[in-house]
Design an enzyme around this catalytic site. Structure first.
Site, short mmCIF file in Angstrom:
data_model
loop_
_atom_site.label_atom_id
_atom_site.label_comp_id
_atom_site.label_asym_id
_atom_site.label_seq_id
_atom_site.Cartn_x
_atom_site.Cartn_y
_atom_site.Cartn_z
N ASP A 34 4.92 3.45 -3.49
CA ASP A 34 3.86 3.72 -4.47
C ASP A 34 3.36 2.42 -5.05
O ASP A 34 4.12 1.48 -5.23
CB ASP A 34 4.42 4.59 -5.60
CG ASP A 34 4.73 5.99 -5.11
OD1 ASP A 34 3.88 6.55 -4.41
OD2 ASP A 34 5.81 6.49 -5.42
N SER A 48 0.86 -1.18 0.00
CA SER A 48 0.00 0.00 0.00
C SER A 48 0.89 1.23 0.00
O SER A 48 2.11 1.13 0.16
CB SER A 48 -0.88 0.02 1.25
OG SER A 48 -0.09 0.38 2.36
N LYS A 49 0.28 2.36 -0.16
CA LYS A 49 0.99 3.65 -0.21
C LYS A 49 1.94 3.84 0.99
O LYS A 49 2.93 4.56 0.89
CB LYS A 49 -0.03 4.79 -0.22
CG LYS A 49 -0.49 5.15 -1.62
CD LYS A 49 0.45 6.17 -2.21
CE LYS A 49 0.05 6.61 -3.61
NZ LYS A 49 1.15 7.30 -4.26
N ARG A 50 1.60 3.19 2.12
CA ARG A 50 2.41 3.36 3.32
C ARG A 50 3.87 2.98 3.10
O ARG A 50 4.78 3.60 3.62
CB ARG A 50 1.86 2.48 4.46
CG ARG A 50 0.92 3.19 5.40
CD ARG A 50 0.34 2.23 6.39
NE ARG A 50 -0.43 1.17 5.73
CZ ARG A 50 -0.14 -0.12 5.77
NH1 ARG A 50 0.88 -0.53 6.46
NH2 ARG A 50 -0.89 -1.00 5.12
N THR A 51 4.08 1.89 2.32
CA THR A 51 5.46 1.41 2.16
C THR A 51 6.00 1.60 0.74
O THR A 51 7.08 1.13 0.44
CB THR A 51 5.55 -0.07 2.58
OG1 THR A 51 4.45 -0.76 2.01
CG2 THR A 51 5.54 -0.23 4.09
#
Ligand code: GLU
Length: 489
Positions: free
Chosen positions: A257, A252-255
């Site tokens: 793109d 996900s965007k957390r880790t």
């Protein structure tokens, strides 16, 4: 002889091309290209609310950018056109009728309320949530009569027994049919569901191998049962491992793109992106990390894909990107960096042409420090700024201030360079002479060079200071040195 292998990539145009989708496409494409097979592109646009033409265009563009081409597809046509799933609805209806005639499907009139009650009861009894087959037991005549004025869905009548399929990643898979509920094939509005149409299209398009993300593994039993009901040859499967973030959760965007386009926009080398995506589950001989697209095509085999989740480690990717940049021919690297420098407004095309040597020597000197083509913008900015802001690199400024005689060394060097440059400026010669001169002053190298580097570029890391003086020009360099000497007082 034409290879019988036919694989496909079947994206839903409901978002940008996801890195997971790009990997699926690459593996399918490489498998076909390495074996003289065919690679098809099918747009699964049956969800009218979420599918858009813009996403479809972006997906096609992303695939082409990666270097993937297709033998059949929405834009290139082919013997099994149309390649937009939405346009194949008549064919799907024919398949649904066939199944009905074969007695392998039935109408279900159960209301939403009844189904909700059923789920609640099953949940309370800690039973598996599944349709209980009530309408399967309706006599045909009653079903026909009710169909005239009641809404209904069509369910697949799952037979008894067990079913097997072969998965190149997981081996032979066996499941009990009792575990598969009588799933909905056609909704009450007459639209068929994903599990139904995907099989109809794969049969029509003579797909021999289905390689897709592991998230589809739950669908495979339903689909295999459908192939069998149609007495069609079941394709071989390969479910690619999930891509996980470094937190071991779904990417996900957390880790990092998740859209391919973001990596392209950030200026990562395409070959590094392809290489890295393929490392999500595969490597040559299970260990070689750096490989080209040609090697991927020659060496890729679905049976070598790992089963365990693949960690999408951005640090590894950034390292790999740097490797590619280090090995790119200088002219290619410069051409790849140019759009970012132009976009940032640092130079124009005419500037690049007019100052070709200057431009290439900067790219060559910065190469080691680049991880993306866009990195060059930040690295070059000091050359275009009217003044250097010492606070650009706070740690650098603090380091320069630690040298007690920083102002004396800078001012001394300024005077020496002003005098020395009267005879012309050649970075190689001046560098040697300056080093001797610094030693003759009894200074240690960092006492001059740390403040000097900061004075010229506002940053500590970077190319050789004598190259920087050459790029800036002696006059601007002297002005920057004088300015820094004042500010470092
Ligand atoms: N359209 C599906 C998706 O976007 C792919 C279906 C398949 O590969 O079977 O995930």
């Amino acid at each position: 002889m034409k290879s019988p292998i036919r694989v496909r990539f079947a994206p839903s145009p409901t978002g940008k091309l996801h890195v997971g989708g790009a990997r699926t496409a690459l593996f399918n494409w490489a498998y076909a290209r390495g074996r003289g097979g065919q690679f098809l592109l099918r747009i699964e646009d049956t969800d009218p609310e979420r599918s858009t033409k813009e996403f479809e265009t972006a997906i096609l563009e992303g695939l082409r950018w990666l270097g993937i081409d297709w033998d059949e597809g929405p834009d290139v046509g082919g013997p099994h056109a149309p390649y937009h799933q939405r346009l194949r609805i008549e064919r799907h209806r024919e398949y649904a009728t066939r199944l009905h005639v074969l007695g392998r499907s039935y109408r279900c009139f159960c209301s939403r309320e009844r189904l909700d009650e059923l789920s609640k009861a099953q949940e309370a009894a800690k039973q598996r949530l599944a349709y209980d087959g009530l309408c399967r037991r309706l006599p045909q005549a009653e079903s026909d009569r009710r169909a005239a004025d009641e809404p209904f869905v069509t369910r697949f009548a799952v037979p008894e027994g067990e079913t097997r399929f072969f998965d190149h990643v997981r081996g032979e898979c066996v499941f009990q049919n009792a575990e598969v509920e009588d799933w909905v094939m056609v909704r009450s509005d007459g639209n068929p569901t994903y599990n139904f149409v995907v099989v109809c299209d794969d049969i029509d398009m003579e797909i021999t191998h289905v390689f897709r993300g592991e998230e589809h593994l739950v669908n495979t039993p339903k689909q295999v049962l459908l192939y069998k009901a149609f007495e069609a040859k079941v394709p071989e499967f390969g479910h690619l491992p999930l891509m996980l973030g470094t937190d071991k959760k779904k990417l996900s965007k957390r880790t990092g793109d998740t859209a391919l386009q973001d990596y392209r926009d950030k200026g990562y080398p395409k070959a590094a992106i392809v290489n890295f995506l393929c490392l999500q589950g595969w490597a040559i001989d299970g260990e070689r990390v750096v490989f080209s697209v040609d090697e991927l095509v020659q060496r890729f085999d679905i049976k070598d894909v790992q089963k365990a989740g693949a960690i999408f480690d951005l640090d590894k990717f950034v390292w790999l990107a740097g490797e590619y940049i280090r090995h790119e021919p200088l002219e290619t690297l410069a051409a790849n960096c140019a759009p970012f420098v132009l976009q940032a407004g640092l130079m124009s095309v005419a500037d690049i042409d007019a100052r070709r040597e200057w431009w290439l020597s900067i790219v060559a000197a910065e190469r080691e420090r680049l991880r993306t083509y866009a990195d060059l913008v930040g690295r070059m900015q000091y050359l275009f700024a009217p003044d250097v802001d010492l606070a650009w690199d706070a740690a650098g400024e603090a380091a320069a201030r630690k040298h007690e005689n920083r102002v004396a060394t800078l001012s001394g060097f300024q005077a020496w360079l002003a005098e020395r440059a009267k005879a012309g400026y050649d970075p190689v010669k001046v560098r040697d002479e300056a080093k001797q001169w610094v030693a003759a002053q009894g200074w240690k190298i960092p006492q001059l060079f740390q403040p000097l580097r900061l004075a010229l570029s506002g940053q500590m890391g970077g190319p050789d200071v004598f190259d920087m003086i050459g790029w800036l020009g002696v006059e601007r360099s002297l002005a920057r040195i004088a300015d820094a000497a004042r500010r470092l007082l």
